[in-house]
Scaffold this motif. Structure first.
Motif, PDB file in Angstrom:
ATOM      1  N   UNK A  79      56.036  38.498  37.583  1.00 36.43           N
ATOM      2  CA  UNK A  79      54.669  38.576  37.054  1.00 36.43           C
ATOM      3  C   UNK A  79      54.082  39.936  37.417  1.00 36.43           C
ATOM      4  N   UNK A  80      53.421  40.565  36.458  1.00 30.48           N
ATOM      5  CA  UNK A  80      52.721  41.826  36.763  1.00 30.48           C
ATOM      6  C   UNK A  80      53.613  43.045  36.717  1.00 30.48           C
ATOM      7  N   UNK A  81      54.664  43.032  35.900  1.00 22.89           N
ATOM      8  CA  UNK A  81      55.497  44.236  35.732  1.00 22.89           C
ATOM      9  C   UNK A  81      54.625  45.341  35.121  1.00 22.89           C
ATOM     10  N   UNK A  82      54.869  46.631  35.477  1.00 22.18           N
ATOM     11  CA  UNK A  82      54.022  47.699  34.918  1.00 22.18           C
ATOM     12  C   UNK A  82      53.962  47.614  33.393  1.00 22.18           C
ATOM     13  N   UNK A  83      52.767  47.684  32.870  1.00 20.29           N
ATOM     14  CA  UNK A  83      52.589  47.633  31.418  1.00 20.29           C
ATOM     15  C   UNK A  83      52.407  46.229  30.878  1.00 20.29           C
ATOM     16  N   UNK A  84      52.592  45.194  31.708  1.00 18.87           N
ATOM     17  CA  UNK A  84      52.429  43.814  31.224  1.00 18.87           C
ATOM     18  C   UNK A  84      50.955  43.580  30.884  1.00 18.87           C
ATOM     19  N   UNK A  85      50.690  43.142  29.650  1.00 19.85           N
ATOM     20  CA  UNK A  85      49.307  42.890  29.240  1.00 19.85           C
ATOM     21  C   UNK A  85      49.015  41.397  29.369  1.00 19.85           C
ATOM     22  N   UNK A  95      50.684  35.303  38.646  1.00 19.85           N
ATOM     23  CA  UNK A  95      51.750  34.587  39.358  1.00 19.85           C
ATOM     24  C   UNK A  95      51.342  33.137  39.589  1.00 19.85           C
ATOM     25  N   UNK A  96      50.084  32.959  40.027  1.00 22.05           N
ATOM     26  CA  UNK A  96      49.591  31.602  40.308  1.00 22.05           C
ATOM     27  C   UNK A  96      49.575  30.751  39.025  1.00 22.05           C
ATOM     28  N   UNK A  97      49.074  31.333  37.959  1.00 19.63           N
ATOM     29  CA  UNK A  97      49.022  30.581  36.686  1.00 19.63           C
ATOM     30  C   UNK A  97      50.420  30.187  36.227  1.00 19.63           C
ATOM     31  N   UNK A  98      51.328  31.113  36.378  1.00 17.58           N
ATOM     32  CA  UNK A  98      52.713  30.841  35.979  1.00 17.58           C
ATOM     33  C   UNK A  98      53.264  29.652  36.771  1.00 17.58           C
ATOM     34  N   UNK A  99      53.061  29.696  38.090  1.00 18.72           N
ATOM     35  CA  UNK A  99      53.622  28.639  38.946  1.00 18.72           C
ATOM     36  C   UNK A  99      52.973  27.293  38.639  1.00 18.72           C
ATOM     37  N   UNK A 100      51.666  27.326  38.372  1.00 22.27           N
ATOM     38  CA  UNK A 100      50.977  26.058  38.038  1.00 22.27           C
ATOM     39  C   UNK A 100      51.554  25.463  36.756  1.00 22.27           C
ATOM     40  N   UNK A 101      51.778  26.322  35.781  1.00 15.81           N
ATOM     41  CA  UNK A 101      52.304  25.850  34.496  1.00 15.81           C
ATOM     42  C   UNK A 101      53.699  25.241  34.698  1.00 15.81           C
ATOM     43  N   UNK A 102      54.544  25.943  35.471  1.00 18.92           N
ATOM     44  CA  UNK A 102      55.910  25.448  35.665  1.00 18.92           C
ATOM     45  C   UNK A 102      55.923  24.183  36.526  1.00 18.92           C
ATOM     46  N   UNK A 120      49.963  50.370  35.864  1.00 19.45           N
ATOM     47  CA  UNK A 120      50.244  49.445  36.969  1.00 19.45           C
ATOM     48  C   UNK A 120      49.264  48.278  36.894  1.00 19.45           C
ATOM     49  N   UNK A 121      49.766  47.086  37.095  1.00 14.59           N
ATOM     50  CA  UNK A 121      48.902  45.899  37.078  1.00 14.59           C
ATOM     51  C   UNK A 121      48.259  45.758  38.460  1.00 14.59           C
ATOM     52  N   UNK A 122      46.915  45.683  38.530  1.00 15.81           N
ATOM     53  CA  UNK A 122      46.276  45.585  39.855  1.00 15.81           C
ATOM     54  C   UNK A 122      46.746  44.332  40.608  1.00 15.81           C
ATOM     55  N   UNK A 123      46.739  44.430  41.925  1.00 18.06           N
ATOM     56  CA  UNK A 123      47.256  43.338  42.767  1.00 18.06           C
ATOM     57  C   UNK A 123      46.602  41.993  42.481  1.00 18.06           C
ATOM     58  N   UNK A 124      45.259  41.994  42.318  1.00 16.67           N
ATOM     59  CA  UNK A 124      44.590  40.694  42.109  1.00 16.67           C
ATOM     60  C   UNK A 124      45.002  40.077  40.775  1.00 16.67           C
TER      61      UNK A 124
END
Ligand code: SF4
Length: 439
Positions: free
Chosen positions: A304-310, A358-365, A348-352
């Motif tokens: 989650x959050x690879x550079x350029x990920x929108x 990442x959290x949304x992804x894990x909740x969905x899975x 770069x995707x900001x840390x927050x």
């Protein structure tokens, strides 16, 4: 004959299963030469630290381990992935005895010889024929190749380990056979890119027993399947030729399990990552695999959050996840690795934002996993016991790899033994683990 006591070697093994296999090989060799293992730094004549250099956090852990070994012992041989960039180690610890890169077994053994010369005893062979293993006795990692021909932008493995070099099929099968004879019940096939096995050798044949076997993914799987133990495939990419091994899973020859590190679903991000097989229609492929082998367990990891990920790329990945209904999924927030081309990519995707995605992804899975696990309640599964304490035990179904997937907590009327396979009726499930009774 030399009557000095046998020299003692301490070992710290960090990193992935591939590094563990390297440690096993080094220790097998040293034991063959009469070295003893030491459980403590102080009791050792020399300490080997097998490092991991993949992420910056792994490097920090490796440096800490080297520091501890230097403080407690002082004679330290450093090897492994971080050893491919020796400057950082020398800067922190100028007095380490030697530094070598990954899979440099001979150089490590030679450094140990210099640090603590072996005692020669031609009459004692300390090594059991299957070699010494650091994993529990009932499962073993089987490394089929070294290095990687891909150039994923977030990865420095090819810089550290070089291009793909496959082991001839005959060598791999002989090792597998020895492990099975020694009581191993599960073989975990590992490499950087298992589906690419043999490409570098043009699938050349090699001798196993009285016949020739091609050094090829399908042929190796077929032969491993003939050994009568669980064979699990890790690090496979969704290339069309992977379809050919799925019937072997449906026939029960190899485990119906595929570990495919997909890392993302959005075509834009996959392209920026330069992932292998990124142009394949992965959803279609997964559908096809499930048609051939309905019991297949598919595990994957994502970033989650690879550079350029929108936001749109992230949404795409979440929708894809709903569609794919994978069984086991891990996700990591992107972490830059020194020397990786991805560090030059942006924005770069900001840390927050990274953490939130990442959290949304894990909740969905989590919801998908919980539903899948609940479907197992009331059904019977074969379970390989990893830990036993009288009539209570913990093990894994064919759909769970050790250390990364869930486990089954088992109750039984009879005492359970580590390494046995029992049939278990599942009574309860959460999103990761199962509970059941030996039937
Ligand atoms: S496939 Fe990509 S991530 Fe895996 S080792 Fe090769 S370059 Fe690295």
């Amino acid at each position: 004959m030399d009557d000095r006591p046998a020299p003692r070697v301490g070992l710290v093994s960090l990193g992935c299963p591939k590094a563990l296999v390297d440690s096993e090989r080094i220790m097998t060799q040293l034991r063959a030469e009469g070295y003893e293992l030491s459980k403590t730094y102080r009791g050792a004549d020399v300490v080997i630290v097998n490092t991991c250099g993949f992420l910056d956090s792994a490097k920090a852990e490796s440096l800490q381990a080297i520091g501890e070994a230097m403080a407690e012992n002082g004679k330290v041989v450093v090897t492994g992935c971080m050893g491919a960039q020796p400057e950082q180690i020398r800067d922190a610890f100028p007095n380490v005895f030697s530094i070598t890169g990954p899979a440099k077994y001979e150089a490590v053994v030679e450094a140990v010889h210099r640090a603590a010369p072996p005692v020669h005893d031609p009459f004692v062979d300390l090594v059991p024929p299957q070699g010494l293993k650091l994993t529990p006795r009932h499962y073993a990692y089987l490394k089929i190749s070294e290095g990687c021909n891909n150039r994923c932008t977030f990865c420095i493995i090819p810089q550290l380990r070089g291009d793909l070099v496959s082991r001839p099929a005959g060598d791999v099968l002989r090792e597998a056979e020895k492990l099975v004879k020694a009581g191993v019940k599960e073989l975990l096939v590992i490499s950087q890119d298992t589906s690419a096995y043999g490409i570098d050798m043009r699938f050349q044949e090699s001798l196993w027993g009285d016949r020739q076997v091609r050094t090829k993914f399908l042929d190796l799987c077929r032969e491993l399947g003939s050994l009568g133990v669980w064979t699990r495939l890790h690090y496979v990419y969704p290339y069309p030729h992977v379809d050919e091994v799925i019937p072997l899973m449906a026939e029960g020859k190899i485990l119906p399990y595929l570990d495919i590190p997909l890392q993302h679903a959005s075509p834009n991000v996959l392209k920026a990552m330069r992932r292998p097989a990124h142009q394949e229609k992965t959803l279609e492929r997964i559908r096809r695999w499930r048609e051939i082998c309905p019991d297949i367990t598919i595990r994957s990891t994502f970033i989650a959050g690879f550079p350029g990920e929108t936001d749109a790329d992230h949404e795409f990945m979440l929708d894809w996840l709903d569609e794919a209904q994978l069984d086991r999924v891990g996700c990591f927030p992107f972490e830059p690795v020194s020397g990786a081309p991805a560090n030059e990519l942006g924005p770069v995707v900001p840390d927050d934002v990274k953490k939130a995605r990442h959290r949304r992804f894990m909740e969905r899975q989590e919801k998908i996993s919980a539903r899948k696990m609940k479907n197992k309640v009331g059904k019977r599964f074969q379970v390989l016991i990893d830990h036993a304490d009288g009539a209570l035990g913990r093990g894994r179904t064919k759909g769970d790899a050790p250390e990364i997937d869930g486990s089954v907590n088992v109750r039984s009327r009879l005492p359970l033994r580590v390494g046995e396979i029992v049939t278990v009726k599942i009574e309860r499930a959460d999103a990761h683990d199962l509970w059941g009774v030996a039937a």
